[in-house]
Design a protein around this motif. Sequence first.
Motif, short mmCIF file in Angstrom:
data_model
loop_
_atom_site.label_atom_id
_atom_site.label_comp_id
_atom_site.label_asym_id
_atom_site.label_seq_id
_atom_site.Cartn_x
_atom_site.Cartn_y
_atom_site.Cartn_z
N LEU A 1 39.53 64.26 41.31
CA LEU A 1 39.92 62.34 40.98
C LEU A 1 40.36 62.81 39.24
O LEU A 1 41.56 62.11 39.15
CB LEU A 1 39.00 61.01 40.57
CG LEU A 1 39.33 60.15 40.44
CD1 LEU A 1 40.72 59.83 41.27
CD2 LEU A 1 38.05 59.69 40.40
N PHE B 1 44.09 64.56 39.94
CA PHE B 1 44.21 63.76 41.21
C PHE B 1 45.29 64.49 41.98
O PHE B 1 45.32 64.97 42.89
CB PHE B 1 44.40 62.58 41.65
CG PHE B 1 44.36 61.85 43.88
CD1 PHE B 1 43.26 61.30 43.99
CD2 PHE B 1 46.01 62.30 43.60
CE1 PHE B 1 43.69 60.69 45.08
CE2 PHE B 1 45.82 61.12 44.31
CZ PHE B 1 45.06 60.49 45.71
N LEU C 1 40.75 51.00 42.73
CA LEU C 1 40.21 52.65 42.73
C LEU C 1 40.82 53.08 44.13
O LEU C 1 41.53 54.04 44.26
CB LEU C 1 38.94 53.53 42.20
CG LEU C 1 38.99 54.40 42.35
CD1 LEU C 1 39.97 55.50 41.39
CD2 LEU C 1 37.35 55.27 41.78
N TRP D 1 44.32 52.54 44.36
CA TRP D 1 44.97 53.66 43.90
C TRP D 1 45.82 55.06 44.67
O TRP D 1 46.41 55.16 44.61
CB TRP D 1 44.49 53.60 42.75
CG TRP D 1 45.24 54.32 41.16
CD1 TRP D 1 46.51 53.92 40.69
CD2 TRP D 1 44.86 56.27 41.19
NE1 TRP D 1 46.65 55.28 39.78
CE2 TRP D 1 46.36 56.43 40.64
CE3 TRP D 1 44.21 57.58 41.71
CZ2 TRP D 1 46.43 58.01 39.66
CZ3 TRP D 1 44.82 58.12 41.88
CH2 TRP D 1 45.70 58.63 40.93
N VAL D 2 43.97 54.94 45.33
CA VAL D 2 44.37 56.63 45.79
C VAL D 2 45.35 56.45 46.95
O VAL D 2 45.67 57.37 47.56
CB VAL D 2 42.91 57.05 46.14
CG1 VAL D 2 42.28 57.75 47.10
CG2 VAL D 2 41.83 56.93 45.07
N GLN E 1 48.32 56.61 45.70
CA GLN E 1 49.37 57.82 45.91
C GLN E 1 49.16 58.91 47.03
O GLN E 1 50.90 59.34 47.29
CB GLN E 1 48.17 58.35 44.65
CG GLN E 1 48.25 57.89 43.61
CD GLN E 1 49.13 56.99 42.69
OE1 GLN E 1 49.64 56.25 43.01
NE2 GLN E 1 48.97 58.67 42.19
N ASP F 1 50.10 56.51 33.57
CA ASP F 1 49.17 57.52 32.54
C ASP F 1 50.07 58.40 32.42
O ASP F 1 50.96 59.20 33.06
CB ASP F 1 48.06 58.11 32.98
CG ASP F 1 46.94 56.95 33.78
OD1 ASP F 1 46.85 56.43 32.31
OD2 ASP F 1 46.62 56.99 35.29
N TRP G 1 44.34 62.72 31.35
CA TRP G 1 44.94 61.60 31.31
C TRP G 1 45.65 61.27 29.72
O TRP G 1 44.32 61.35 29.13
CB TRP G 1 45.63 60.95 32.40
CG TRP G 1 44.85 60.07 33.01
CD1 TRP G 1 44.42 58.62 32.25
CD2 TRP G 1 43.53 60.83 33.01
NE1 TRP G 1 43.14 58.66 33.08
CE2 TRP G 1 42.84 58.98 32.97
CE3 TRP G 1 42.67 61.91 34.23
CZ2 TRP G 1 41.16 59.24 33.84
CZ3 TRP G 1 41.78 61.64 34.77
CH2 TRP G 1 40.39 60.57 34.47
N HIS H 1 46.42 57.06 28.83
CA HIS H 1 46.48 55.86 29.22
C HIS H 1 47.63 55.05 28.11
O HIS H 1 47.56 55.16 26.93
CB HIS H 1 45.36 55.09 29.58
CG HIS H 1 45.86 53.77 29.91
ND1 HIS H 1 46.15 53.20 31.01
CD2 HIS H 1 45.76 52.61 29.02
CE1 HIS H 1 46.13 52.76 30.92
NE2 HIS H 1 46.31 51.40 30.12
N ARG I 1 53.23 58.33 35.43
CA ARG I 1 52.28 57.87 37.36
C ARG I 1 51.03 56.54 36.53
O ARG I 1 51.40 56.33 35.84
CB ARG I 1 50.88 58.75 37.36
CG ARG I 1 49.61 58.57 37.04
CD ARG I 1 48.35 60.12 37.45
NE ARG I 1 47.58 58.65 36.47
CZ ARG I 1 45.91 59.66 36.65
NH1 ARG I 1 46.13 61.34 37.70
NH2 ARG I 1 45.88 59.64 35.96
N LEU J 1 45.94 54.91 35.80
CA LEU J 1 44.26 54.74 37.26
C LEU J 1 43.35 53.43 36.77
O LEU J 1 43.02 53.32 36.93
CB LEU J 1 44.21 56.16 36.60
CG LEU J 1 42.66 56.58 37.73
CD1 LEU J 1 42.46 56.05 39.61
CD2 LEU J 1 42.12 58.30 37.25
#
Length: 373
Positions: free
Chosen positions: A83, A86, A122, A125-126, A129, A337, A345, A347, A369, A372
Amino acid sequence: MTKLQQETSRCAGCGVTLQMETPSKPGYVPEAALQKEPVICQRCFRIKNYNEAASVAIDQDDFLRLLGGIAATDSLVVHIVDLFDFEGSIIPGLQRFVGNNPVLLVVNKIDLLPRGINTNRLRNWVQKQAKAQGIKLLDIILCSAKRGTGFEYVIESLAKHRGDRDVYVVGATNVGKSTLINRLIRDYSDLERELTTSRYPGTTLDAVHIPLDDGHDIIDTPGIVYQHRMTEIVPRNVLQAVLPEKEIKPVVYQLNEQQTLFIGALARFDFVEGDRQSFTFYVAGGLNLHRTKLERADELFAEHKGVLLAPPSAEQLEEMPAWTRHRLTVKRGSEVDVFISGLGWIHVNSQVGALIDVHVPKGIRVMLRDALI
């Protein structure tokens, strides 16, 4: 065993060609172990004697050849991603290699995120992606293999979806694959029934078949090396500073345009243009952050790299690729991010927009991206 014999011999456990030079590479065997019969590599020795898999890695071409063989099987594929990294650890185009086999995505290292994060957000979000990568998922499991958090859900999902099939475990290096494999061995495997003189069936390259108590296998594949990750190009003694071991403490900077922030001597973040705004840095606590004016950034780096700006040392920097610039435009009203593979990363919650330059060693992936957190 002569050197020629050693070079042409294969491990009796997994079938990989034996070698004595590099412990982190497939087929490593200590010289003393060559006197034993049968000869097995260090990785198989640890599985047989300690129910523990060791981490090894192979280059991308060899890994893709291994991965391509999965499509011809009827298996469940467990893809482990980090994570914290990622986009750097997910396998692009995974679906075309594994064919119609279902994929379970195990997202490791959730313990590194600040507490109180919304797990549903979360997970969404995953999912987004992964969909962008074309991966069709059976399920998403959020866990920390190191701490055991959420691991019961990995076991439950395997029990639910595996059926009468083998399990292939795939992932990049440093994503926690061996930690998770070792947990699976303890929970699932019956190694006592296996003969030490026999080869695990059906091995390719250095994939290791770990027998389960129902006659099927967990196939532990080697970790793939992606050179676009910072963790693959830094010296080994710098890895501990780059890879966070505990919850990341976000650091917020209010920056004016024409200000620069160095992340050790590994990356440089230039706020080139835009109204004063905040930037939140999610990087390992072992990395020093240093702010300066953009006009002084080149001079500061030349004079203080490896000392004030560290890690790595100035000598180690000489062995790494030269820096290259990535220009990013953050649109007005966006929440994104700035992702630096293997490093973390930044933000950006910008109501007015921003023009940003990121300097990193050549080849390291840098991208914008969806946020997150």
